[in-house]
Design a protein around this motif. Structure first.
Motif, mmCIF file in Angstrom:
data_model
loop_
_atom_site.group_PDB
_atom_site.id
_atom_site.type_symbol
_atom_site.label_atom_id
_atom_site.label_comp_id
_atom_site.label_asym_id
_atom_site.label_seq_id
_atom_site.Cartn_x
_atom_site.Cartn_y
_atom_site.Cartn_z
ATOM 1 N N GLU A 1 1.058 -1.612 -0.074
ATOM 2 C CA GLU A 1 -0.439 0.171 -0.328
ATOM 3 C C GLU A 1 0.551 1.665 0.275
ATOM 4 O O GLU A 1 2.110 1.565 0.582
ATOM 5 N N PRO B 1 -3.112 -3.676 2.771
ATOM 6 C CA PRO B 1 -4.516 -2.984 2.476
ATOM 7 C C PRO B 1 -5.857 -3.298 3.452
ATOM 8 O O PRO B 1 -6.452 -2.988 3.701
ATOM 9 N N GLU C 1 -9.641 6.551 0.503
ATOM 10 C CA GLU C 1 -8.740 4.736 0.094
ATOM 11 C C GLU C 1 -9.722 3.165 0.738
ATOM 12 O O GLU C 1 -9.313 2.828 -0.252
ATOM 13 N N ARG C 2 -10.157 3.974 2.021
ATOM 14 C CA ARG C 2 -11.148 3.283 2.502
ATOM 15 C C ARG C 2 -12.679 3.694 2.136
ATOM 16 O O ARG C 2 -13.386 2.653 3.040
ATOM 17 N N GLN D 1 -14.991 7.182 -4.392
ATOM 18 C CA GLN D 1 -14.989 8.564 -3.843
ATOM 19 C C GLN D 1 -15.251 9.666 -3.961
ATOM 20 O O GLN D 1 -15.403 10.858 -3.305
#
Ligand code: CP
Length: 338
Positions: free
Chosen positions: A54, A110, A238-239, A243
Motif C-alpha cells: 500500500e 490494505p 482509500e477506505r 470517491q
C-alpha cells in the motif's frame, strides 16, 4: 514485562505501560545515531525485508533508514502488482519464503488482519506497518513518544492530558492504535471531533472508558477546546466505497492559523500522522501554521526513526550492544546540531 526478542509487533494491545516506557528509553538512546553524531554497526550483516503493498512515504522509508542506521541492509518490495501475491500466492507462502531471505520483516497491507496472517507463516519477527483500517502500532508508539516529549516542554505528562482528535476517526488506523495505547495511562481526557458517520468506533470508546478515561464525541468544533494536543487527521479516501462518498467529508474539519487561535489555548501542540491532504478541497492542516512553534508534525515524523530503531534493536535482541559497535561520524553533517 513483554519479551521483545524474537517477538512480532502486530498490535498495540501487546504493550503495557512498562513496555511502552522501555521502548521510549531505548528510543532516547538512538538519538546520537539518528542525528549523525555517531554510527553503529550493531546489525552488520542483518537483512530487513521491507514489504509495502500500500502507498507509504514515512513508514516505509523510516523503517529502512532505521535499519540502515543500525548497520543492517534493506530489501524492498513495493506494490502488490510487483509481487507474486498478484498471481494468487497466499500470504502464508509469501511469508514462509521471504522469511528465509530476511532476519526481520516489516509489512503494510490494505486488508485488516493481513499482517497477523502473514506472521503465522514467517520464521522471523514481523512488524506491522499498517493493516487496512485496523492498526498502525509503530505510528502509535511514535505519536505517544512525541506527545511525551512535547508535553515535557510545558511541564505536563501523558497522565492527565487532554487530547483532541479530529477528522476521519472511523477509518484512521493511527487514531485507533493511539487510543488503544492510551489505555495504559491514567486520567486522560479525549475529545473526538468527526462527522457522525466517521466517529471513533464504539469498541474503542468502550476500551478507553473501561480504562477510566473521559471520552466526549462531538460532530463540530464549537467554542474553545482546552486541549493539550490537537491531533488532526486526513479523510482516508482509500477506505471509502467511492470517491464521491469521501469527497462529502473533505474540508469539513480544517485547522489553520485563525481557527487555531480562536479555538485552542496558546500552548496546544498540533500533531498529524501525515500525509496531510494539501489539496484546496481538503487542506485539513493549512500551510499558514508551518512556522508555528507548536506545530510538531515534522518532529513527530523524525521521531519515527528513533522508535523504529528501538523496535529493531529490541526485537533482534541487541539494544544493550548498540554503543559497543559505534564509532564517530567523520563526514560533514549539520544534523549533529539537532
Ligand atoms: N503516517 C504514515 O503512516 O505515513 P505514510 O503513509 O507515508 O507511511
Amino acid at each position: 514485562m513483554m519479551k521483545f526478542t524474537g517477538a512480532n509487533i502486530l498490535s498495540v494491545a501487546q504493550f503495557d505501560r512498562d513496555a511502552i516506557e522501555h521502548v521510549f528509553r531505548i528510543a532516547d538512546l538512538m538519538e546520537p545515531y539518528a542525528h549523525r553524531r555517531k554510527r553503529t554497526r550493531v546489525l552488520d550483516g542483518a537483512i530487513l525485508g521491507n514489504l509495502f503493498f500500500e502507498p507509504s512515504t514515512r513508514t516505509r522509508v523510516s523503517f529502512g533508514t532505521a535499519f540502515n542506521l543500525l548497520g543492517g541492509e534493506v530489501r524492498e518490495t513495493t506494490g502488490m502488482e510487483s509481487s507474486a501475491l498478484a498471481k494468487g500466492e497466499s500470504l502464508y507462502d509469501t511469508a514462509r519464503v521471504l522469511s528465509s531471505y530476511s532476519d526481520i520483516i516489516t509489512m503494510r497491507h490494505p486488508k485488516a488482519g493481513s499482517v497477523s496472517e502473514f506472521a503465522e507463516g514467517s520464521r522471523v519477527p514481523v512488524i506491522n506497518g499498517g493493516d487496512g483500517a485496523n492498526e498502525h502500532p509503530t505510528q502509535a508508539l511514535l505519536d505517544l513518544y512525541t506527545i511525551e516529549k512535547e508535553l515535557q516542554h510545558h511541564g505536563r505528562t501523558i497522565d492527565g492530558m487532554h487530547l483532541c482528535m479530529i477528522g476521519d476517526l472511523k477509518y484512521g488506523r493511527t487514531v485507533h492504535s493511539l487510543s488503544k495505547l492510551l489505555c495504559a495511562f491514567k486520567n486522560v481526557r479525549l475529545t473526538f471531533i468527526s462527522p457522525p458517520e466517521l466517529a471513533m468506533p464504539d469498541e474503542i470508546v468502550a476500551l478507553l472508558e473501561n480504562a477510566g478515561h473521559q471520552v466526549r464525541r462531538v460532530d463540530n468544533l464549537s467554542g474553545s477546546v482546552d486541549a493539550d494536543i490537537v491531533y488532526q487527521t486526513r479523510i482516508q479516501q482509500e477506505r471509502f466505497a467511492s470517491q464521491e462518498e469521501a469527497a462529502q467529508y473533505r474540508g469539513r474539519f480544517r485547522l489553520n492559523s485563525e481557527i487555531y487561535t480562536r479555538h485552542y489555548k496558546p500552548n496546544t501542540v498540533i500533531m498529524h500522522p501525515l500525509p496531510r491532504d494539501s489539496r484546496a478541497e481538503a487542506n485539513e492542516l493549512d500551510n499558514d501554521l508551518n512556522q508555528h512553534p507548536n506545530l510538531a508534525i515534522f518532529r513527530q515524523a523524525d521521531n519515527g526513526v528513533l522508535i523504529r530503531m528501538a523496535l529493531f534493536a529490541l526485537t533482534l535482541g541487541v539494544e544493550h550492544l548498540v554503543s559497543r559497535y559505534d564509532t564517530d561520524v567523520i563526514w560533514y553533517s549539520d544534523k549533529a546540531n539537532i
